[in-house]
Motif scaffolding. Sequence first.
Motif, PDB file in Angstrom:
ATOM      1  N   LEU A  17       0.570  -0.982  -0.066  1.00 38.33           N
ATOM      2  CA  LEU A  17       0.664  -0.099   0.121  1.00 38.33           C
ATOM      3  C   LEU A  17       0.743   0.608   0.055  1.00 38.33           C
ATOM      4  N   TRP A  18       1.770   0.657   0.688  1.00 36.59           N
ATOM      5  CA  TRP A  18       2.745   1.632   1.106  1.00 36.59           C
ATOM      6  C   TRP A  18       3.326   2.864  -0.380  1.00 36.59           C
ATOM      7  N   GLN A  19       4.087   1.940  -1.255  1.00 38.00           N
ATOM      8  CA  GLN A  19       4.492   1.998  -2.469  1.00 38.00           C
ATOM      9  C   GLN A  19       3.655   2.417  -3.922  1.00 38.00           C
ATOM     10  N   ASP A  20       2.504   1.558  -3.631  1.00 43.43           N
ATOM     11  CA  ASP A  20       1.168   2.585  -4.491  1.00 43.43           C
ATOM     12  C   ASP A  20       1.364   4.001  -4.058  1.00 43.43           C
ATOM     13  N   GLN A  21       1.301   4.433  -2.914  1.00 40.94           N
ATOM     14  CA  GLN A  21       1.010   5.718  -2.481  1.00 40.94           C
ATOM     15  C   GLN A  21       1.956   6.462  -3.068  1.00 40.94           C
ATOM     16  N   ILE A  22       3.135   6.060  -2.587  1.00 40.98           N
ATOM     17  CA  ILE A  22       4.308   6.959  -3.304  1.00 40.98           C
ATOM     18  C   ILE A  22       4.270   6.704  -4.491  1.00 40.98           C
ATOM     19  N   ASN A  23       4.448   5.276  -5.549  1.00 39.74           N
ATOM     20  CA  ASN A  23       4.227   5.638  -6.791  1.00 39.74           C
ATOM     21  C   ASN A  23       3.724   6.872  -6.603  1.00 39.74           C
ATOM     22  N   ALA A  24       2.175   7.186  -6.782  1.00 35.09           N
ATOM     23  CA  ALA A  24       0.966   7.542  -7.293  1.00 35.09           C
ATOM     24  C   ALA A  24       1.748   9.169  -6.873  1.00 35.09           C
TER      25      ALA A  24
END
Length: 125
Positions: A17-24
């Motif tokens: 989830l954290w990686q998804d948010q950082i990518n966004a």
Amino acid sequence: MTDRDDDQDLAERFLDLWQDQINALATDPELARSLQPMLHLWAETMNAMSRGGVPPMPFPFMAGATHATGPAPTEPASDGRGGNLDELRDRIAVLEERLAALEAGAAGQGKRPASRAGGTRRRKD
């Protein structure tokens, strides 16, 4: 499934989830535009400090904070209360003296003065 497996699964889900948010965030052009001035200022500041200097420009929120603009005032500013503040300070000082005297008298008698909040007393029947 053990608690350790549950914890591992939760940690992996959190990181995903954290990686998804950082990518966004990394692909958001509006965020990049808004962060660019701050990151530029930070980079200049760090470069100047690494050379033992000071930042080349003041921080934007401090612009003009070191000097006043316009002519100096000719008279001190009015507090708009017509001297009531001084009177209030004097009255508070008198009350503090009275309270100290009451507390000193009660301490000598080994008891505290009776509270009269509300202005009423109970009658003994």
